[in-house]
Design an enzyme around this catalytic site. Structure first.
Site, PDB file in Angstrom:
ATOM      1  N   HIS A   1      -0.071  13.540  -1.950  1.00 25.82           N
ATOM      2  CA  HIS A   1       0.297  12.760  -1.597  1.00 25.82           C
ATOM      3  C   HIS A   1       0.203  14.936   0.359  1.00 25.82           C
ATOM      4  CE1 HIS A   1       1.313  11.026   2.125  1.00 25.82           C
ATOM      5  NE2 HIS A   1       1.212   9.735   2.431  1.00 25.82           N
TER       6      HIS A   1
ATOM      7  N   GLY B   1       2.664   3.078   4.356  1.00 24.09           N
ATOM      8  CA  GLY B   1       3.426   3.616   4.394  1.00 24.09           C
ATOM      9  C   GLY B   1       4.209   2.509   4.929  1.00 24.09           C
TER      10      GLY B   1
ATOM     11  N   GLU C   1      -7.062   9.187   2.487  1.00 25.79           N
ATOM     12  CA  GLU C   1      -5.793   9.232   3.837  1.00 25.79           C
ATOM     13  C   GLU C   1      -5.716  10.501   4.976  1.00 25.79           C
ATOM     14  OE1 GLU C   1      -2.347   6.740   1.973  1.00 25.79           O
ATOM     15  OE2 GLU C   1      -2.042   9.353   1.632  1.00 25.79           O
TER      16      GLU C   1
ATOM     17  N   GLY D   1       1.542   7.890   9.612  1.00 26.51           N
ATOM     18  CA  GLY D   1       2.029   7.997  11.152  1.00 26.51           C
ATOM     19  C   GLY D   1       1.780   8.145  12.236  1.00 26.51           C
TER      20      GLY D   1
ATOM     21  N   LYS E   1       7.963   6.915   0.477  1.00 28.54           N
ATOM     22  CA  LYS E   1       8.371   7.917   0.914  1.00 28.54           C
ATOM     23  C   LYS E   1       9.799   7.515   0.626  1.00 28.54           C
ATOM     24  CE  LYS E   1       4.007   7.871   3.512  1.00 28.54           C
ATOM     25  NZ  LYS E   1       3.778   8.565   4.846  1.00 28.54           N
TER      26      LYS E   1
ATOM     27  N   GLU F   1       1.475  14.544   2.482  1.00 26.49           N
ATOM     28  CA  GLU F   1       2.993  14.979   2.313  1.00 26.49           C
ATOM     29  C   GLU F   1       3.482  16.387   1.886  1.00 26.49           C
ATOM     30  OE1 GLU F   1       4.446  11.413   3.177  1.00 26.49           O
ATOM     31  OE2 GLU F   1       3.170  11.341   4.885  1.00 26.49           O
TER      32      GLU F   1
ATOM     33  N   SER G   1      -1.820   4.564   9.016  1.00 24.00           N
ATOM     34  CA  SER G   1      -1.835   3.398   9.777  1.00 24.00           C
ATOM     35  C   SER G   1      -1.971   2.366   9.427  1.00 24.00           C
ATOM     36  CB  SER G   1      -2.204   3.901  10.917  1.00 24.00           C
ATOM     37  OG  SER G   1      -1.109   4.987  11.523  1.00 24.00           O
TER      38      SER G   1
ATOM     39  N   ASN H   1       3.451   2.435  -0.214  1.00 24.87           N
ATOM     40  CA  ASN H   1       4.695   3.993   0.007  1.00 24.87           C
ATOM     41  C   ASN H   1       5.449   3.828   0.642  1.00 24.87           C
ATOM     42  OD1 ASN H   1       4.999   6.717  -0.550  1.00 24.87           O
ATOM     43  ND2 ASN H   1       3.435   7.537   0.438  1.00 24.87           N
TER      44      ASN H   1
HETATM   45  P1  PGA Z   1       1.268   5.265   6.539  1.00 22.07           P
HETATM   46  O1  PGA Z   1       0.889   6.374   5.058  1.00 22.07           O
HETATM   47  O2  PGA Z   1       0.421   3.675   6.635  1.00 22.07           O
HETATM   48  O3  PGA Z   1       2.520   5.233   7.780  1.00 22.07           O
HETATM   49  O4  PGA Z   1       0.276   6.251   8.082  1.00 22.07           O
HETATM   50  C1  PGA Z   1       0.465   6.005   4.271  1.00 22.07           C
HETATM   51  C2  PGA Z   1       0.898   6.940   3.549  1.00 22.07           C
HETATM   52  O5  PGA Z   1       0.800   7.935   4.303  1.00 22.07           O
HETATM   53  O6  PGA Z   1       0.144   6.185   2.493  1.00 22.07           O
END
Ligand code: PGA
Length: 258
Positions: free
Chosen positions: A100, A237, A170, A176, A11, A102, A216, A9
């Site tokens: 998601h 991500g 998640e 992140g 983003k 976010e 992460s 992803n």
């Molecule tokens: P991250 O994001 O691997 O940077 O933690 C995962 C996601 O938001 O899908």
């Protein structure tokens, strides 16, 4: 046997030329491997919408699938800035992330809106990657399971699961942040999700639904997460933005499951 899915992803990252360089390197790496290595492993990249057509041009020539990052809950019309599921379908975008954290946080997306989006995707033969997860506060208040079950109940309301829906667990506190859930923490929730699917839809759907972990995930923690019986892959991500790292994560999945 459920296939393993390694999904990136992006983003809101990369320019056109950076995206192009990434896909050249990734598809070269994938095409070097014997085709049958991908019988049980699917690699998906979800770039920003402006790069989707570029991405699908690369994906037709290699074992790579492409996904969107969000979709409109409407079919078409006067919805400035929105992208419909039908548009995705028309350019061979086979997957789309929905719900998601976010989107939930910065765009106030509710479970019922997410439910409508999942329905639009299924009507247009695009497989949803439906994200759920608790915040740190919810985990500390010991209501993780209640939160997850409520997101599942509402997000999947009136959906019969006959068409594929991928579910991504998640934990918001792990996205992140560099804080990854331990394999045991992740497995516990994945098992809870599969139990809920079994109770709600029966054994076959529960056993066939792909459950991804996200938050992460990186080469150093991937193997232990993928070894868990109910974790079928990752939604990645930050670590999906760098060719070497993402390609290493594909190799780790191939060694374990390919
Ligand atoms: P991250 O994001 O691997 O940077 O933690 C995962 C996601 O938001 O899908």
């Amino acid at each position: 046997m459920r296939r393993t899915v390694i999904a990136g992803n992006w983003k809101m990252n990369k320019t056109f030329s950076e995206a192009e360089d990434f896909f050249i390197s990734l598809t070269d790496a994938l095409n070097e491997k014997p085709e049958d290595e991908f019988d049980n492993l699917e690699v998906i990249v979800c770039p920003p919408a402006v790069f989707l057509e570029l991405a699908t041009d690369f994906s037709v020539e290699s074992p790579l699938s492409i996904g969107g990052q969000d979709v409109s809950a409407e079919n078409q019309g006067a919805f400035t800035g929105e992208i419909s599921a039908d548009m995705y379908n028309s350019i061979q975008v086979d997957y789309c992330i929905v719900g998601h954290s976010e989107r939930r946080k910065y765009h106030s997306e509710s479970d019922s809106l997410i439910n409508m989006k999942i329905k639009r995707l299924l009507e247009n033969e695009v497989t949803p990657i439906f994200c759920i997860g608790e915040t740190l506060e919810q985990r500390e208040n010991d209501i993780t399971k209640e939160v997850i079950i409520s997101q599942l109940e509402n997000g999947l309301a009136d959906i019969n699961m006959e068409d594929e829906v991928i579910i991504a667990y998640e934990p918001v506190w792990a996205i992140g942040t560099g804080k990854v859930a331990t394999p045991e923490q992740a497995q516990e929730i994945h098992q809870e999700i599969r139990n809920w699917l079994n109770y709600k839809y029966g054994k076959e759907i529960a056993e066939n639904t792909i459950l991804l972990y996200g938050g992460s995930m990186k080469p150093a923690n991937e193997l232990e997460l993928l070894k868990q019986p109910d974790i079928d892959g990752g939604l990645i991500g930050g670590a999906s933005l760098v060719n070497d790292t993402f390609e290493e994560m594909i190799d780790i999945a191939l060694q374990l499951r390919g």
